[in-house]
Design an enzyme around this catalytic site. Structure first.
Site, short mmCIF file in Angstrom:
data_model
loop_
_atom_site.label_atom_id
_atom_site.label_comp_id
_atom_site.label_asym_id
_atom_site.label_seq_id
_atom_site.Cartn_x
_atom_site.Cartn_y
_atom_site.Cartn_z
CB CYS A 1 42.80 34.18 49.19
SG CYS A 1 44.34 33.78 48.39
CG HIS B 1 41.90 38.11 48.11
ND1 HIS B 1 43.05 38.42 48.80
CD2 HIS B 1 42.22 37.12 47.24
CE1 HIS B 1 44.01 37.62 48.38
NE2 HIS B 1 43.54 36.83 47.44
CG ASN C 1 47.31 37.28 46.62
OD1 ASN C 1 47.01 37.36 47.81
ND2 ASN C 1 46.77 36.40 45.81
O1 UT7 Z 1 44.67 34.77 45.67
C1 UT7 Z 1 44.20 33.50 45.34
C2 UT7 Z 1 43.53 33.53 44.05
N1 UT7 Z 1 44.49 33.69 43.00
C3 UT7 Z 1 44.10 34.16 41.83
O2 UT7 Z 1 42.95 34.50 41.71
C4 UT7 Z 1 45.10 34.21 40.71
C5 UT7 Z 1 44.40 33.88 39.43
N2 UT7 Z 1 45.31 33.76 38.29
C6 UT7 Z 1 46.01 34.80 37.79
O3 UT7 Z 1 45.97 35.88 38.32
C7 UT7 Z 1 46.75 34.59 36.49
O4 UT7 Z 1 46.45 33.32 35.97
C8 UT7 Z 1 48.28 34.73 36.65
C9 UT7 Z 1 48.65 36.18 36.87
C10 UT7 Z 1 48.78 33.88 37.78
C11 UT7 Z 1 49.01 34.29 35.36
O5 UT7 Z 1 48.53 34.99 34.26
P1 UT7 Z 1 48.09 34.23 32.95
O6 UT7 Z 1 47.66 35.23 31.99
O7 UT7 Z 1 47.07 33.19 33.34
O8 UT7 Z 1 49.42 33.57 32.46
P2 UT7 Z 1 49.78 32.03 32.19
O9 UT7 Z 1 49.99 31.32 33.47
O10 UT7 Z 1 48.80 31.45 31.22
O11 UT7 Z 1 51.17 32.15 31.46
C12 UT7 Z 1 51.28 32.81 30.18
C13 UT7 Z 1 52.75 32.84 29.77
C14 UT7 Z 1 53.42 31.47 29.87
O12 UT7 Z 1 54.36 31.40 28.79
P3 UT7 Z 1 53.99 30.57 27.45
O13 UT7 Z 1 53.70 29.18 27.90
O14 UT7 Z 1 52.78 31.27 26.89
O15 UT7 Z 1 55.22 30.75 26.62
C15 UT7 Z 1 54.18 31.57 31.17
O16 UT7 Z 1 55.32 30.74 31.20
O17 UT7 Z 1 53.49 33.72 30.64
C16 UT7 Z 1 54.60 33.01 31.18
N3 UT7 Z 1 54.85 33.53 32.53
C17 UT7 Z 1 55.62 34.59 32.79
N4 UT7 Z 1 56.33 35.41 31.98
C18 UT7 Z 1 57.03 36.42 32.57
C19 UT7 Z 1 54.34 33.05 33.70
N5 UT7 Z 1 54.79 33.80 34.72
C20 UT7 Z 1 55.58 34.77 34.17
C21 UT7 Z 1 56.32 35.83 34.71
N6 UT7 Z 1 57.03 36.63 33.87
N7 UT7 Z 1 56.34 36.09 36.03
#
Ligand code: UT7
Length: 336
Positions: free
Chosen positions: A115, A263, A293
């Protein structure tokens, strides 16, 4: 000692728009979740079986950037190509650009900083120009994610985020020391390498025979892994730090920023930074809603769009910043 200035910008994204609703047909996800957590509404994916590759997309962006710079291809002295998704494991796409664009047999360097790749690449190009070694350097960030993502519910935490596309800039010699790239700031923290990584087909932990034996495609190390919340927490801290580092170096404050191009990792990250620095909507450019992204391509695509929309004018202070896999992060402070 010379300075360097961006004299041409271009971008290319595939025509194929993939909406959140399209993804919800092939995995358990939904538009509300994706928009609420990331701000993404749609992204571009290359058409399966089509002609687009990381190199060809980069070349298309580069052709526009070169034309806008007013230079001929013969005047390009060096190529720096940033990507995490090269056409081949080796050689990298830089040499393919030299061929496709019909450049002289100039040097072509591949940058592997994910990135932050474009900012690293820009910094390298800037140094070559500042030392007087080269006059015009072509810098490309291009990424083809869609062929390598786990497009099942298992991979949804990563696969809904990334999109394909390319951006390019021509960096040219500038004699005015107060104009152009004022400074760049690069960092890394390898301790967190595996928090956002694609382990295979690297030679570190595996043999190539492991890859050949994985007939069922069950080996998850072929897909990018991201510890989302950990990456998010580090991103907001490092973005803020590296922007401040660049501003301080040039005796500037956040209010001096005319345009911040972060980014495009997550709209929530951009909004956090905007709020932290007290910036208005006019001072920050975001397009993650439309492209997702695109890693190394995200900064040059956003920079090009902002410029095309007339949001960057001569004399403006433009700040580029990125954070991502490595971890790596960086910023560039530019007087347009
Ligand atoms: O470019 C390089 C740098 N990258 C970044 O800076 C990305 C940084 N991270 C993020 O942007 C976020 O962490 C994400 C967008 C990737 C994820 O968001 P989050 O709020 O951290 O979600 P999470 O991973 O904690 O997941 C929450 C819930 C989980 O379900 P449970 O365990 O709470 O039942 C996941 O399984 O959301 C679920 N989940 C989804 N649900 C629907 C994960 N992906 C999805 C999805 N659709 N696509």
């Amino acid at each position: 000692m010379y300075n360097s200035r961006i004299t041409g910008l271009g971008y290319y994204v595939p025509d194929n728009v993939v909406t959140n609703d399209d993804l919800s047909k092939i995995m358990e996800t939904n538009d509300a979740w994706i928009q609420e957590r990331t701000g993404i509404r749609e992204r571009r994916h290359v058409i399966p079986g089509g002609e687009d590759t990381t190199t060809t997309m980069g070349v298309k962006a580069a052709e526009i950037a070169i034309e806008r710079s007013g230079l001929t291809k013969e005047e390009i002295d060096f190529v720096v190509f940033a990507t995490l998704s090269p056409d081949y494991y080796f050689p990298g796409p830089g040499v393919l650009v030299q061929k496709e664009l019909g450049l002289r047999t100039v040097g072509a360097l591949d940058v592997r900083n994910q990135c932050s790749g474009f900012i690293y690449a820009l910094s390298v190009a800037d140094q070559f120009i500042k030392t007087g070694m080269y006059k015009n350097v072509l810098v490309i960030g291009s990424e083809l994610h869609s062929k390598g993502l786990d497009m099942t519910t298992r991979g949804r935490g990563v696969s809904v985020i990334f999109g394909d596309g390319a951006g390019a800039a021509v960096l040219s010699r500038e004699t005015d020391p107060e104009r152009g790239i004022l400074s760049t700031h690069l960092h890394s923290e390898g301790e967190h390498a595996e928090e956002l990584a694609l382990i295979a087909p690297g030679m570190g932990k595996r043999w190539v025979t492991d890859i050949l034996e994985d007939k069922d495609g069950e080996d998850l190390s072929y897909y990018p892994y991201m510890n989302g919340q950990f990456v998010f927490k580090n991103a907001v801290v490092r973005f803020s730090e590296v922007i401040m580092e660049g501003l301080k170096k040039n005796d500037l404050t956040p209010q001096d920023i005319d345009m911040l191009i972060p980014h495009q990792a997550n709209l929530r990250i951009s909004q956090f930074i905007q709020q932290k620095f007290g910036l208005s909507d006019d001072q920050v450019y975001n397009n993650i809603m439309r492209y997702g992204n695109t890693t190394a391509a995200s900064v040059p695509i956003a920079l090009t769009e902002a410029w095309e929309e007339g949001k960057i004018k001569e004399g403006d202070t433009v700040v580029l910043a990125a954070f991502g896999s490595g971890f790596t992060w960086g910023s560039a402070i530019i007087k347009w």
